[in-house]
Design a protein around this motif. Structure first.
Motif, PDB file in Angstrom:
ATOM      1  N   ALA A  94       0.824  -1.206   0.000  1.00  0.00           N
ATOM      2  CA  ALA A  94       0.000   0.000   0.000  1.00  0.00           C
ATOM      3  C   ALA A  94       0.860   1.258   0.000  1.00  0.00           C
ATOM      4  O   ALA A  94       0.402   2.335  -0.402  1.00  0.00           O
ATOM      5  N   ASP A  95       2.110   1.150   0.440  1.00  0.00           N
ATOM      6  CA  ASP A  95       2.981   2.316   0.536  1.00  0.00           C
ATOM      7  C   ASP A  95       3.567   2.733  -0.806  1.00  0.00           C
ATOM      8  O   ASP A  95       3.657   3.917  -1.117  1.00  0.00           O
ATOM      9  N   ASN A  96       4.025   1.751  -1.595  1.00  0.00           N
ATOM     10  CA  ASN A  96       4.724   2.105  -2.832  1.00  0.00           C
ATOM     11  C   ASN A  96       4.235   1.361  -4.066  1.00  0.00           C
ATOM     12  O   ASN A  96       4.761   1.560  -5.163  1.00  0.00           O
ATOM     13  N   GLY A  97       3.247   0.467  -3.916  1.00  0.00           N
ATOM     14  CA  GLY A  97       2.693  -0.232  -5.070  1.00  0.00           C
ATOM     15  C   GLY A  97       3.531  -1.378  -5.588  1.00  0.00           C
ATOM     16  O   GLY A  97       3.164  -2.025  -6.575  1.00  0.00           O
ATOM     17  N   GLN A  98       4.647  -1.684  -4.939  1.00  0.00           N
ATOM     18  CA  GLN A  98       5.486  -2.773  -5.426  1.00  0.00           C
ATOM     19  C   GLN A  98       4.887  -4.135  -5.049  1.00  0.00           C
ATOM     20  O   GLN A  98       4.213  -4.274  -4.026  1.00  0.00           O
TER      21      GLN A  98
END
Length: 380
Positions: free
Chosen positions: A41-45
């Motif tokens: 959720a933080d960076n989409g990785q």
């Protein structure tokens, strides 16, 4: 009305709006899930590898609810929601480009007709207004170059320009380089001679993808800057003689620079560079730095040189050039993978002092994407 149809074994589904049918494979959908267990959720990785997804993944159910498609995957029995807008924006079930040398819709090629509406912005505006910066960076992404006016007339002001979008790429020339007449220069750029339109540093791998040239003094006669769209050159060459276009894209040229102590730079790349699917992604052309071409078969060397000559003639055609004079406090940026730049000769009377540096398009494109995202969020 939009329908969702599964094939009999669930290996793909089809979105059908009555006019267009767009298919998506089950494994592609599962790999591109945006649920919390699959993506950060933080960076989409991605939090999982493809090997963590069952090879026999299929769609067991699919339901449309408003603007959302809910898909249930077997054998995981996992349900994932997809925004229809995201799916259609990333659809891959479309006709393939069949002609080598195609460009993306976001790229606009040009010739000297662009003189009537040069991509340009004010330094103060782009420094203080995110919308102005977005428009200016968007021009560089579309046309491959843009001017900046009304900047500070001070040494290393070009660093403030690069800071607007990214980072300086240091080379053997340093973090920046001076462009003015020198005695016994190590590079022809430091003389008053005119220069044929060229891309910079083709002997590097990878090349610096952005060049900035900033004017600090300009009282010498002449020395106008010129830019030529290498993509339009390639398109014109292809239209005139597809065999010539293909031979310059098929075989590598050699480029070399050994003009200063402890530096020998070499690269081997085609003058017209295509992606595997035929997209035009780069042009390298620099008569001063082209070394002996050795990777073309004997039977095709004459054709290669005919194509090379014609490419140079198209580049030199005044109908292809956009020219402008830079005054103190003005600069221009070029996408060095695409746009060739040149300089007309200037006299020894008066002064001419430019500073230059390199940066890269990845940071420029990143800044542009951030500004576009923020603009869309503010509009909602």
């Amino acid at each position: 009305m939009l329908d969702c149809i599964l094939n009999k074994d669930g290996t793909y589904l089809t979105l059908d709006d009555g006019k267009t049918k767009t298919r998506f494979h089950a494994i592609w959908l599962r790999d591109n899930a945006w649920d919390a267990a699959t993506r950060s959720a933080d960076n989409g990785q991605r939090l999982i590898a493809l090997g963590d997804i069952p090879a026999e993944t299929s769609v067991s159910a699919a339901t449309l609810v408003g603007d959302t498609l809910r898909v249930t995957f077997a054998p995981e029995d996992k349900s994932v929601d997809y925004a229809l807008s995201w799916l259609l924006e990333n659809a891959y079930d479309r006709p393939a480009n069949t002609q080598a040398g195609w460009t993306k819709p976001s790229v606009e090629t040009w010739d000297n007709d662009l003189m009537s509406h040069l991509p340009v912005a004010s330094f103060d505006a782009v420094s203080s207004d995110p919308a102005a910066l977005q428009r200016w960076l968007g021009q560089i992404a579309r046309y491959g170059f843009a001017k900046l006016t009304n900047g500070p007339i001070e040494e290393l002001a070009l660093m403030r320009v690069v800071k607007l979008f990214g980072y300086v790429r240091e080379t053997n020339y340093g973090r920046h380089f001076e462009v003015r007449t020198e005695v016994n220069p190590t590079n022809l750029a430091y003389t008053g001679l005119g220069l044929q339109a060229h891309t910079d540093n083709p002997y590097r791998d990878p090349v610096p993808t952005v060049q900035v040239l900033y004017c600090l003094e300009s009282s010498a006669a002449g020395g106008e800057n010129m830019v030529v769209d290498g993509f339009r050159v390639a398109e014109r060459l292809r239209a005139e003689n597809e065999e010539w276009f293909n031979v310059l894209a098929r075989y590598c040229a050699n480029f070399e620079y050994a003009g200063s102590d402890d530096v020998i730079l070499q690269s081997r790349r085609p003058m017209i560079e295509l992606a595997p699917d035929g997209e035009l992604i780069g042009v390298r052309f620099n008569n001063r730095s082209t070394a002996a071409i050795t990777d073309v078969p004997f039977d095709e060397m004459a054709t290669y040189y005919a194509a090379y000559r014609r490419m140079g003639e198209i580049i030199d055609d005044p109908a292809m050039e956009v020219s402008f004079r830079l005054e103190p406090g003005e600069c221009f940026l070029v996408d060095n993978r695409r746009v060739l730049h040149a300089r007309k000769g200037y006299s020894g009377a008066g002064k001419r002092w430019f500073q230059g540096c390199y940066a890269d398009m990845d940071s420029l494109n990143s800044k542009l994407a951030v500004l576009e995202t923020e603009h869309l969020a503010a509009a909602e």
